[in-house]
Design a protein around this motif. Structure first.
Motif, PDB file in Angstrom:
ATOM      1  N   SER A 130      20.033  55.552  96.150  1.00 55.10           N
ATOM      2  CA  SER A 130      20.646  54.300  95.710  1.00 55.10           C
ATOM      3  C   SER A 130      19.652  53.372  95.024  1.00 55.10           C
ATOM      4  CB  SER A 130      21.266  53.570  96.899  1.00 55.10           C
ATOM      5  OG  SER A 130      21.803  52.331  96.486  1.00 55.10           O
ATOM      6  N   ARG A 131      20.084  52.735  93.954  1.00 60.09           N
ATOM      7  CA  ARG A 131      19.284  51.707  93.300  1.00 60.09           C
ATOM      8  C   ARG A 131      19.605  50.334  93.862  1.00 60.09           C
ATOM      9  NH1 ARG A 131      20.557  52.747  87.352  1.00 60.09           N
ATOM     10  NH2 ARG A 131      19.751  50.677  86.842  1.00 60.09           N
ATOM     11  N   LEU A 132      20.544  50.264  94.800  1.00 62.44           N
ATOM     12  CA  LEU A 132      20.854  49.038  95.519  1.00 62.44           C
ATOM     13  C   LEU A 132      20.507  49.239  96.984  1.00 62.44           C
ATOM     14  CD1 LEU A 132      24.418  48.216  94.131  1.00 62.44           C
ATOM     15  CD2 LEU A 132      22.237  47.307  93.314  1.00 62.44           C
ATOM     16  N   THR A 133      20.068  48.193  97.637  1.00 55.69           N
ATOM     17  CA  THR A 133      19.727  48.309  99.048  1.00 55.69           C
ATOM     18  C   THR A 133      20.323  47.151  99.829  1.00 55.69           C
ATOM     19  OG1 THR A 133      17.660  47.087  98.704  1.00 55.69           O
ATOM     20  CG2 THR A 133      17.547  49.491  98.566  1.00 55.69           C
ATOM     21  N   GLY A 134      20.477  47.362 101.128  1.00 51.28           N
ATOM     22  CA  GLY A 134      20.836  46.303 102.055  1.00 51.28           C
ATOM     23  C   GLY A 134      22.040  45.484 101.668  1.00 51.28           C
ATOM     24  N   VAL A 135      21.829  44.173 101.559  1.00 51.19           N
ATOM     25  CA  VAL A 135      22.915  43.246 101.313  1.00 51.19           C
ATOM     26  C   VAL A 135      23.551  43.482  99.949  1.00 51.19           C
ATOM     27  CG1 VAL A 135      23.562  40.814 101.177  1.00 51.19           C
ATOM     28  CG2 VAL A 135      21.818  41.540 102.802  1.00 51.19           C
ATOM     29  N   ALA A 136      22.766  43.920  98.968  1.00 56.53           N
ATOM     30  CA  ALA A 136      23.338  44.195  97.647  1.00 56.53           C
ATOM     31  C   ALA A 136      24.400  45.281  97.746  1.00 56.53           C
ATOM     32  CB  ALA A 136      22.240  44.615  96.668  1.00 56.53           C
ATOM     33  N   GLN A 137      24.151  46.314  98.521  1.00 56.83           N
ATOM     34  CA  GLN A 137      25.157  47.355  98.737  1.00 56.83           C
ATOM     35  C   GLN A 137      26.390  46.767  99.406  1.00 56.83           C
ATOM     36  OE1 GLN A 137      23.090  50.435 101.003  1.00 56.83           O
ATOM     37  NE2 GLN A 137      23.153  51.784  99.229  1.00 56.83           N
ATOM     38  N   THR A 138      26.181  45.976 100.433  1.00 62.10           N
ATOM     39  CA  THR A 138      27.303  45.367 101.157  1.00 62.10           C
ATOM     40  C   THR A 138      28.147  44.503 100.225  1.00 62.10           C
ATOM     41  OG1 THR A 138      26.055  45.335 103.235  1.00 62.10           O
ATOM     42  CG2 THR A 138      27.932  43.837 103.063  1.00 62.10           C
ATOM     43  N   ALA A 139      27.485  43.677  99.413  1.00 64.06           N
ATOM     44  CA  ALA A 139      28.214  42.779  98.519  1.00 64.06           C
ATOM     45  C   ALA A 139      29.006  43.558  97.481  1.00 64.06           C
ATOM     46  CB  ALA A 139      27.240  41.819  97.844  1.00 64.06           C
ATOM     47  N   PHE A 140      28.421  44.612  96.929  1.00 67.53           N
ATOM     48  CA  PHE A 140      29.142  45.409  95.943  1.00 67.53           C
ATOM     49  C   PHE A 140      30.325  46.129  96.580  1.00 67.53           C
ATOM     50  CE2 PHE A 140      25.896  44.726  92.810  1.00 67.53           C
ATOM     51  CZ  PHE A 140      26.561  44.936  91.613  1.00 67.53           C
ATOM     52  N   GLU A 141      30.144  46.607  97.794  1.00 63.22           N
ATOM     53  CA  GLU A 141      31.248  47.274  98.482  1.00 63.22           C
ATOM     54  C   GLU A 141      32.402  46.302  98.709  1.00 63.22           C
ATOM     55  OE1 GLU A 141      32.223  49.648 102.652  1.00 63.22           O
ATOM     56  OE2 GLU A 141      30.451  48.370 102.505  1.00 63.22           O
ATOM     57  N   VAL A 142      32.101  45.099  99.197  1.00 59.81           N
ATOM     58  CA  VAL A 142      33.143  44.102  99.446  1.00 59.81           C
ATOM     59  C   VAL A 142      33.838  43.719  98.144  1.00 59.81           C
ATOM     60  CG1 VAL A 142      33.556  41.707 100.154  1.00 59.81           C
ATOM     61  CG2 VAL A 142      32.118  43.197 101.558  1.00 59.81           C
TER      62      VAL A 142
END
Length: 315
Positions: free
Chosen positions: A56-68
């Motif tokens: 992944s090129r996104l980690t942590g909260v960035a992944q969470t925010a994109f998922e939401v």
């Protein structure tokens, strides 16, 4: 005392304004294509190269925010049903807006999912399971009448615009940032349509409009609230400063209330005056909560910085 309009009467009175706003929207809305924003050259076959977290090129909260953000956009079938029920009467500007809005919104989940899958930013299996769960859960406006629905989508479109834009910036990925900036432009134009229709509604039935606005501010909830683990994910997003109480208070609620001049209107009936008083008290409490949350976050960050400095000195 002024006679309150029914939903049907209100929509009929607002039809010329809806026509004008639709024409304005069509003139300024840019045509764009999801495929222009996706780095397809990064794509690989998942059967030959299964997804793993390290890709992944996104980690942590960035992944969470994109998922939401994606799962919220995925629920478009429910949103279309609700918008159609509120505004889709007849064959004029209202129904034309409903279809135009739905067509534009559909691009958002397309470009978000393509980005996340092609760049392997998230597990595609979990994304699909999340989509299934979200669409099957659906979304219901919980009995809102037309004016409350109009107030809700005004706040919601602005909140979504800001959430998307801040998510893109937080990601530290230029591709993601560009995508979110593009989606945010759509959300802003959608907000303006609903905001302006509610402005016109306030001239027709100011007391009922004020009650609707007050009720929606005090009961506001993002449309993604039904997704799995939404509360935990919302806390993560708020902690990162992507969308928290301060953002909601300062950048979503108050800009619209100022535009509508909600606390300057005169000639309201007793129920509307009472609703406006309740709204003022609610806003004061929301501001205080936002300040307390900011103070706690600052203290937490200070402790982390001090701990890091201590660890560095020992090393």
């Amino acid at each position: 005392m002024a006679v309150r309009l029914t939903d049907r009467e209100l929509l009929a009175e607002l039809e010329p304004v809806a026509e004008e706003e639709l024409r304005r929207h069509e003139q300024i809305a840019d045509e764009w294509f999801p495929h222009d924003y996706i780095p397809y050259s990064m794509g690989r076959d998942f059967d030959k190269d299964p997804w793993t977290p390290d890709q992944s090129r996104l980690t942590g909260v960035a992944q969470t925010a994109f998922e939401v953000n994606l799962l919220t956009e995925d629920n478009l079938p429910s949103y279309h049903r609700e918008i159609h029920e509120m505004f889709g009467h007849g064959d004029g500007a209202w129904i034309n807006w409903v279809h135009r809005w739905t067509a534009e919104e559909g691009r958002h989940s397309i470009v978000l999912r393509d980005y996340l899958v092609v760049t392997r930013a998230m597990d595609p299996v979990e994304l699909e399971r999340g989509r299934m769960q979200q669409v099957m859960t659906g979304y219901d406006k919980d009995g809102k009448d037309t004016l409350r629905g109009m107030a809700y989508v005004s706040f919601q479109e602005l909140a979504t615009r800001i959430s998307h834009r801040n998510t893109g910036r937080y990601s530290q990925d230029p591709v993601a940032d560009r995508i979110m900036a593009r989606i945010s432009k759509d959300e802003n134009l959608h907000m303006i349509f609903y905001r302006n229709l509610l402005t016109a509604s306030m001239r027709l039935d100011p007391s009922r409009a004020v009650e609707a606005i007050a009720a929606e501010v005090m009961a506001f909830e993002m449309p993604g609230a039904g997704m799995r683990n939404f509360q935990r994910k919302s806390v993560e997003i708020a902690t990162a400063g992507i969308y928290d109480l301060r953002v909601h208070h300062d950048e979503v609620v108050w800009p619209l209330l100022r535009h509508w001049r909600i606390f300057e209107l005169e000639g309201l009936d007793e129920a509307a005056e009472q609703a406006r008083e309740q709204l003022a008290g609610f806003l004061e409490g929301l501001d205080q909560l936002a300040t307390r949350y900011e103070d706690k976050r600052a203290a937490r960050e200070a402790r982390r910085a001090a701990a890091a400095a201590t660890a560095g000195a020992r090393a």
